[in-house]
Write a protein that holds these residues in place. Structure first.
Motif, PDB file in Angstrom:
ATOM      1  N   GLN A  99       0.831  -1.204   0.000  1.00 23.73           N
ATOM      2  CA  GLN A  99       0.000   0.000   0.000  1.00 23.73           C
ATOM      3  C   GLN A  99       0.868   1.257   0.000  1.00 23.73           C
ATOM      4  O   GLN A  99       0.586   2.216  -0.713  1.00 23.73           O
ATOM      5  CB  GLN A  99      -0.945  -0.006   1.194  1.00 23.73           C
ATOM      6  CG  GLN A  99      -2.056  -1.027   1.072  1.00 23.73           C
ATOM      7  CD  GLN A  99      -2.895  -1.136   2.338  1.00 23.73           C
ATOM      8  OE1 GLN A  99      -2.574  -0.564   3.373  1.00 23.73           O
ATOM      9  NE2 GLN A  99      -3.971  -1.899   2.246  1.00 23.73           N
ATOM     10  N   THR A 100       1.935   1.249   0.819  1.00 24.54           N
ATOM     11  CA  THR A 100       2.861   2.387   0.824  1.00 24.54           C
ATOM     12  C   THR A 100       3.487   2.552  -0.549  1.00 24.54           C
ATOM     13  O   THR A 100       3.589   3.664  -1.065  1.00 24.54           O
ATOM     14  CB  THR A 100       3.959   2.191   1.885  1.00 24.54           C
ATOM     15  OG1 THR A 100       3.349   2.099   3.165  1.00 24.54           O
ATOM     16  CG2 THR A 100       4.961   3.327   1.875  1.00 24.54           C
ATOM     17  N   ALA A 101       3.888   1.439  -1.145  1.00 24.05           N
ATOM     18  CA  ALA A 101       4.502   1.490  -2.478  1.00 24.05           C
ATOM     19  C   ALA A 101       3.535   2.098  -3.483  1.00 24.05           C
ATOM     20  O   ALA A 101       3.922   2.960  -4.275  1.00 24.05           O
ATOM     21  CB  ALA A 101       4.924   0.099  -2.921  1.00 24.05           C
ATOM     22  N   GLU A 102       2.279   1.678  -3.459  1.00 23.61           N
ATOM     23  CA  GLU A 102       1.310   2.208  -4.411  1.00 23.61           C
ATOM     24  C   GLU A 102       1.100   3.704  -4.215  1.00 23.61           C
ATOM     25  O   GLU A 102       0.978   4.448  -5.192  1.00 23.61           O
ATOM     26  CB  GLU A 102      -0.020   1.450  -4.306  1.00 23.61           C
ATOM     27  CG  GLU A 102       0.067   0.020  -4.793  1.00 23.61           C
ATOM     28  CD  GLU A 102       0.617  -0.124  -6.201  1.00 23.61           C
ATOM     29  OE1 GLU A 102       0.264   0.684  -7.093  1.00 23.61           O
ATOM     30  OE2 GLU A 102       1.420  -1.047  -6.434  1.00 23.61           O
ATOM     31  N   GLN A 103       1.072   4.174  -2.958  1.00 24.34           N
ATOM     32  CA  GLN A 103       0.943   5.612  -2.695  1.00 24.34           C
ATOM     33  C   GLN A 103       2.132   6.374  -3.275  1.00 24.34           C
ATOM     34  O   GLN A 103       1.972   7.395  -3.941  1.00 24.34           O
ATOM     35  CB  GLN A 103       0.854   5.887  -1.195  1.00 24.34           C
ATOM     36  CG  GLN A 103      -0.444   5.482  -0.561  1.00 24.34           C
ATOM     37  CD  GLN A 103      -0.419   5.713   0.945  1.00 24.34           C
ATOM     38  OE1 GLN A 103       0.632   5.888   1.552  1.00 24.34           O
ATOM     39  NE2 GLN A 103      -1.590   5.693   1.548  1.00 24.34           N
ATOM     40  N   VAL A 104       3.328   5.871  -2.988  1.00 21.85           N
ATOM     41  CA  VAL A 104       4.531   6.548  -3.480  1.00 21.85           C
ATOM     42  C   VAL A 104       4.606   6.455  -4.997  1.00 21.85           C
ATOM     43  O   VAL A 104       4.921   7.432  -5.669  1.00 21.85           O
ATOM     44  CB  VAL A 104       5.809   5.983  -2.828  1.00 21.85           C
ATOM     45  CG1 VAL A 104       7.051   6.609  -3.431  1.00 21.85           C
ATOM     46  CG2 VAL A 104       5.783   6.217  -1.326  1.00 21.85           C
ATOM     47  N   PHE A 105       4.306   5.284  -5.562  1.00 24.44           N
ATOM     48  CA  PHE A 105       4.328   5.129  -7.014  1.00 24.44           C
ATOM     49  C   PHE A 105       3.374   6.120  -7.673  1.00 24.44           C
ATOM     50  O   PHE A 105       3.705   6.743  -8.682  1.00 24.44           O
ATOM     51  CB  PHE A 105       3.955   3.705  -7.433  1.00 24.44           C
ATOM     52  CG  PHE A 105       4.979   2.662  -7.108  1.00 24.44           C
ATOM     53  CD1 PHE A 105       6.289   2.983  -6.776  1.00 24.44           C
ATOM     54  CD2 PHE A 105       4.633   1.314  -7.129  1.00 24.44           C
ATOM     55  CE1 PHE A 105       7.224   2.006  -6.488  1.00 24.44           C
ATOM     56  CE2 PHE A 105       5.564   0.333  -6.839  1.00 24.44           C
ATOM     57  CZ  PHE A 105       6.862   0.673  -6.522  1.00 24.44           C
ATOM     58  N   SER A 106       2.181   6.274  -7.101  1.00 20.72           N
ATOM     59  CA  SER A 106       1.199   7.195  -7.658  1.00 20.72           C
ATOM     60  C   SER A 106       1.714   8.633  -7.611  1.00 20.72           C
ATOM     61  O   SER A 106       1.672   9.354  -8.617  1.00 20.72           O
ATOM     62  CB  SER A 106      -0.118   7.082  -6.888  1.00 20.72           C
ATOM     63  OG  SER A 106      -1.042   8.025  -7.351  1.00 20.72           O
ATOM     64  N   LYS A 107       2.215   9.056  -6.447  1.00 21.70           N
ATOM     65  CA  LYS A 107       2.747  10.416  -6.313  1.00 21.70           C
ATOM     66  C   LYS A 107       3.959  10.619  -7.222  1.00 21.70           C
ATOM     67  O   LYS A 107       4.097  11.644  -7.873  1.00 21.70           O
ATOM     68  CB  LYS A 107       3.120  10.709  -4.863  1.00 21.70           C
ATOM     69  CG  LYS A 107       1.938  10.899  -3.959  1.00 21.70           C
ATOM     70  CD  LYS A 107       2.405  11.174  -2.543  1.00 21.70           C
ATOM     71  CE  LYS A 107       1.243  11.250  -1.597  1.00 21.70           C
ATOM     72  NZ  LYS A 107       0.735  12.570  -1.384  1.00 21.70           N
ATOM     73  N   ALA A 108       4.848   9.629  -7.247  1.00 18.85           N
ATOM     74  CA  ALA A 108       6.064   9.749  -8.053  1.00 18.85           C
ATOM     75  C   ALA A 108       5.734   9.789  -9.543  1.00 18.85           C
ATOM     76  O   ALA A 108       6.310  10.587 -10.290  1.00 18.85           O
ATOM     77  CB  ALA A 108       7.010   8.583  -7.759  1.00 18.85           C
ATOM     78  N   THR A 109       4.805   8.961  -9.977  1.00 12.15           N
ATOM     79  CA  THR A 109       4.420   8.934 -11.391  1.00 12.15           C
ATOM     80  C   THR A 109       3.784  10.254 -11.800  1.00 12.15           C
ATOM     81  O   THR A 109       4.099  10.808 -12.864  1.00 12.15           O
ATOM     82  CB  THR A 109       3.457   7.758 -11.658  1.00 12.15           C
ATOM     83  OG1 THR A 109       4.115   6.540 -11.279  1.00 12.15           O
ATOM     84  CG2 THR A 109       3.070   7.678 -13.120  1.00 12.15           C
ATOM     85  N   ASP A 110       2.889  10.785 -10.944  1.00  9.09           N
ATOM     86  CA  ASP A 110       2.267  12.081 -11.235  1.00  9.09           C
ATOM     87  C   ASP A 110       3.316  13.191 -11.278  1.00  9.09           C
ATOM     88  O   ASP A 110       3.308  14.039 -12.167  1.00  9.09           O
ATOM     89  CB  ASP A 110       1.205  12.428 -10.182  1.00  9.09           C
ATOM     90  CG  ASP A 110      -0.010  11.521 -10.244  1.00  9.09           C
ATOM     91  OD1 ASP A 110      -0.169  10.802 -11.252  1.00  9.09           O
ATOM     92  OD2 ASP A 110      -0.792  11.521  -9.264  1.00  9.09           O
ATOM     93  N   TYR A 111       4.227  13.164 -10.309  1.00 11.07           N
ATOM     94  CA  TYR A 111       5.264  14.183 -10.224  1.00 11.07           C
ATOM     95  C   TYR A 111       6.177  14.124 -11.451  1.00 11.07           C
ATOM     96  O   TYR A 111       6.524  15.151 -12.036  1.00 11.07           O
ATOM     97  CB  TYR A 111       6.052  13.987  -8.937  1.00 11.07           C
ATOM     98  CG  TYR A 111       7.002  15.098  -8.618  1.00 11.07           C
ATOM     99  CD1 TYR A 111       6.544  16.366  -8.268  1.00 11.07           C
ATOM    100  CD2 TYR A 111       8.376  14.898  -8.673  1.00 11.07           C
ATOM    101  CE1 TYR A 111       7.415  17.394  -7.977  1.00 11.07           C
ATOM    102  CE2 TYR A 111       9.257  15.915  -8.385  1.00 11.07           C
ATOM    103  CZ  TYR A 111       8.766  17.166  -8.038  1.00 11.07           C
ATOM    104  OH  TYR A 111       9.637  18.171  -7.760  1.00 11.07           O
ATOM    105  N   ALA A 112       6.553  12.918 -11.850  1.00 11.85           N
ATOM    106  CA  ALA A 112       7.411  12.759 -13.026  1.00 11.85           C
ATOM    107  C   ALA A 112       6.683  13.175 -14.297  1.00 11.85           C
ATOM    108  O   ALA A 112       7.292  13.766 -15.198  1.00 11.85           O
ATOM    109  CB  ALA A 112       7.886  11.311 -13.130  1.00 11.85           C
ATOM    110  N   ALA A 113       5.393  12.904 -14.374  1.00 14.76           N
ATOM    111  CA  ALA A 113       4.609  13.282 -15.557  1.00 14.76           C
ATOM    112  C   ALA A 113       4.601  14.800 -15.738  1.00 14.76           C
ATOM    113  O   ALA A 113       4.581  15.284 -16.869  1.00 14.76           O
ATOM    114  CB  ALA A 113       3.188  12.752 -15.439  1.00 14.76           C
TER     115      ALA A 113
END
Length: 169
Positions: free
Chosen positions: A64-78
């Motif tokens: 769950q932590t990974a998915e939260q970070v992945f989501s934030k990181a993917t949005d930030y990188a986009a």
């Protein structure tokens, strides 16, 4: 692509700080964000026979932590027109991060960390330090202060994380 950079998850704010550092580097980079679930499974382990539910709960929480970070990181990188690869692994974090870097042609590891007291580093250890000891590639740590009074600012009032590295930047 010249550089392949690994950004291990080390809680959300430090990981975003590390990702921000990577996105401001010049040149093109392949970026991988890695979450290591700190579960070491052994068939003969008492943890496996006595409390398998606890291991499953820990794996689920880490995911769950990974998915939260992945989501934030993917949005930030986009926002910077960059795509990320995301990976989840399990085991001893420093060992798995170093092994991933060695087997996937990673040219640098960039990890975020929060300030710790000397006593805390001695008693609990430090994931970035453990990675530096094991890694065959340069490791850059981006230190994010924990309180407002210790934050460093550039002239624009923006927070500027402290950067420490081993190897070639």
């Amino acid at each position: 692509m010249g550089n392949s950079i690994l950004v291990p998850i080390n809680s959300i704010p430090p990981t975003i700080a590390a990702l921000n550092h990577v996105l401001t580097l010049e040149g093109s980079h392949e970026i991988t964000v890695l979450q290591v679930c700190p579960i070491i499974e052994r068939d003969d382990s008492i943890r496996q026979t006595v409390i398998p539910e606890a291991i499953d709960e820990q794996r689920e929480a880490s995911g769950q932590t990974a998915e939260q970070v992945f989501s934030k990181a993917t949005d930030y990188a986009a926002e910077h027109d960059v795509t990320l690869e995301t990976v989840i692994d399990s085991g001893h974090p420093a060992e798995r991060i170093s092994a991933y870097a060695a087997t996937n042609d990673i040219t640098r590891i960039v990890i975020g960390t929060q300030e710790q007291s000397l006593l805390s580093r001695i008693l609990r250890g430090s994931l970035p330090n453990a990675i530096m000891k094991r890694s065959s590639v340069p490791v850059t740590t981006i230190q994010t202060p924990t309180d407002e009074s210790s934050r460093r600012h550039d002239g624009t009032g923006q927070e500027r994380p402290l950067t420490f590295s081993r190897g070639i930047n």
